[in-house]
Design an enzyme around this catalytic site. Sequence first.
Site, PDB file in Angstrom:
ATOM      1  N   GLY A 139      -4.320  10.970   0.409  1.00  0.00           N
ATOM      2  CA  GLY A 139      -3.115  11.313  -0.360  1.00  0.00           C
ATOM      3  C   GLY A 139      -3.367  12.354  -1.436  1.00  0.00           C
ATOM      4  O   GLY A 139      -2.524  12.588  -2.283  1.00  0.00           O
ATOM      5  N   GLU A 164      -4.088   1.905  -7.494  1.00  0.00           N
ATOM      6  CA  GLU A 164      -4.410   2.978  -6.554  1.00  0.00           C
ATOM      7  C   GLU A 164      -3.498   4.174  -6.815  1.00  0.00           C
ATOM      8  O   GLU A 164      -2.420   4.278  -6.201  1.00  0.00           O
ATOM      9  CB  GLU A 164      -4.211   2.505  -5.113  1.00  0.00           C
ATOM     10  CG  GLU A 164      -5.220   1.487  -4.654  1.00  0.00           C
ATOM     11  CD  GLU A 164      -5.536   1.673  -3.169  1.00  0.00           C
ATOM     12  OE1 GLU A 164      -6.712   1.794  -2.842  1.00  0.00           O
ATOM     13  OE2 GLU A 164      -4.605   1.703  -2.358  1.00  0.00           O
ATOM     14  N   HIS A 171       0.850  -1.201   0.000  1.00  0.00           N
ATOM     15  CA  HIS A 171       0.000   0.000   0.000  1.00  0.00           C
ATOM     16  C   HIS A 171       0.885   1.250   0.000  1.00  0.00           C
ATOM     17  O   HIS A 171       1.939   1.271   0.632  1.00  0.00           O
ATOM     18  CB  HIS A 171      -0.919  -0.005   1.235  1.00  0.00           C
ATOM     19  CG  HIS A 171      -1.985   1.031   1.137  1.00  0.00           C
ATOM     20  ND1 HIS A 171      -1.748   2.356   1.403  1.00  0.00           N
ATOM     21  CD2 HIS A 171      -3.285   0.953   0.758  1.00  0.00           C
ATOM     22  CE1 HIS A 171      -2.871   3.046   1.208  1.00  0.00           C
ATOM     23  NE2 HIS A 171      -3.811   2.218   0.813  1.00  0.00           N
TER      24      HIS A 171
HETATM   25  P1  PGA Z   1      -9.664   5.808   0.209  1.00  0.00           P
HETATM   26  O1  PGA Z   1      -8.465   4.798   0.495  1.00  0.00           O
HETATM   27  O2  PGA Z   1     -10.828   5.003  -0.287  1.00  0.00           O
HETATM   28  O3  PGA Z   1      -9.924   6.470   1.532  1.00  0.00           O
HETATM   29  O4  PGA Z   1      -9.180   6.784  -0.808  1.00  0.00           O
HETATM   30  C1  PGA Z   1      -8.178   3.745  -0.376  1.00  0.00           C
HETATM   31  C2  PGA Z   1      -6.911   3.078   0.076  1.00  0.00           C
HETATM   32  O5  PGA Z   1      -6.011   3.764   0.577  1.00  0.00           O
HETATM   33  O6  PGA Z   1      -6.781   1.859  -0.032  1.00  0.00           O
END
Ligand code: PGA
Length: 253
Positions: free
Chosen positions: A175, A167, A95
């Site tokens: 982010g 992602e 991640h």
């Molecule tokens: P988010 O996070 O849905 O809050 O943008 C996704 C992730 O970090 O896996």
Amino acid sequence: MSKIIIANWKMYLSPDQAILSASDLEKIIKGTSGDKEIIICPSFLSMKDVMKALQNTHVQFGAQDVFWEDRGAYTGEVSPLDLKSLKCRYVIIGHSERRKNFTEDNTMIHNKAKSCLKNGLIPVICIGEDAEQRRLNQRDYVLIQQLHEILQGIEMTINDRVIIAYEPVWAISAGGGINATPDEVRYAHQVIRHVLIDIYDQKIVDNCFRIIYGGSVDADNVQMYSEIDGVSGFLVGGASIKPLVFARLIESA
Ligand code: PGA
């Protein structure tokens, strides 16, 4: 094929809050059709209680990380053997928050992916460009490099399962939180598929890999992303910790 929806609870909830969320979710999920694969990834400390709260549902479970060795002097780490014995089948690895905060690199992610497959766990491998790489038009390059460095040398058999989560770091709520357009998501999924076919036989890619999207996916935009060809599901952070919102997201996906 049914969509796969992975809830990444990160470090958002205390163990008590996690039990409450899981209990609320249990009541809501019991009445749903069960046509989606739902995987909850709580913190390690909450795992057993969350599993208990959801034991009468079709929900499955995942961890947010794992170490690549089975046993040994590795202070603070969690063994794949212990996840397996808990019946925690999925593991999020690589991640961007771990890459950023713990300087996790593609070699470490490669080792974790290999260990997951060896131990019969399904790795959910996160890849994606950050805001600076996006500004420099390096998205394709980043995806190709990450996939090659992580997967190269990992032999797959037809029964193995791997999930690739695209992602883009700039789209994750913590982010940057910029919503990716459907065209951007479609294009990145195509690039990922092409790279997988570069590394593996098409038969392995078709049978073993699923590509999902993550980055500010919520109950309002999930339908739009669901309609994109090649998107097999979602990795959801912020919108997964509120049971009512998450239930609405599952229904709309
Ligand atoms: P988010 O996070 O849905 O809050 O943008 C996704 C992730 O970090 O896996």
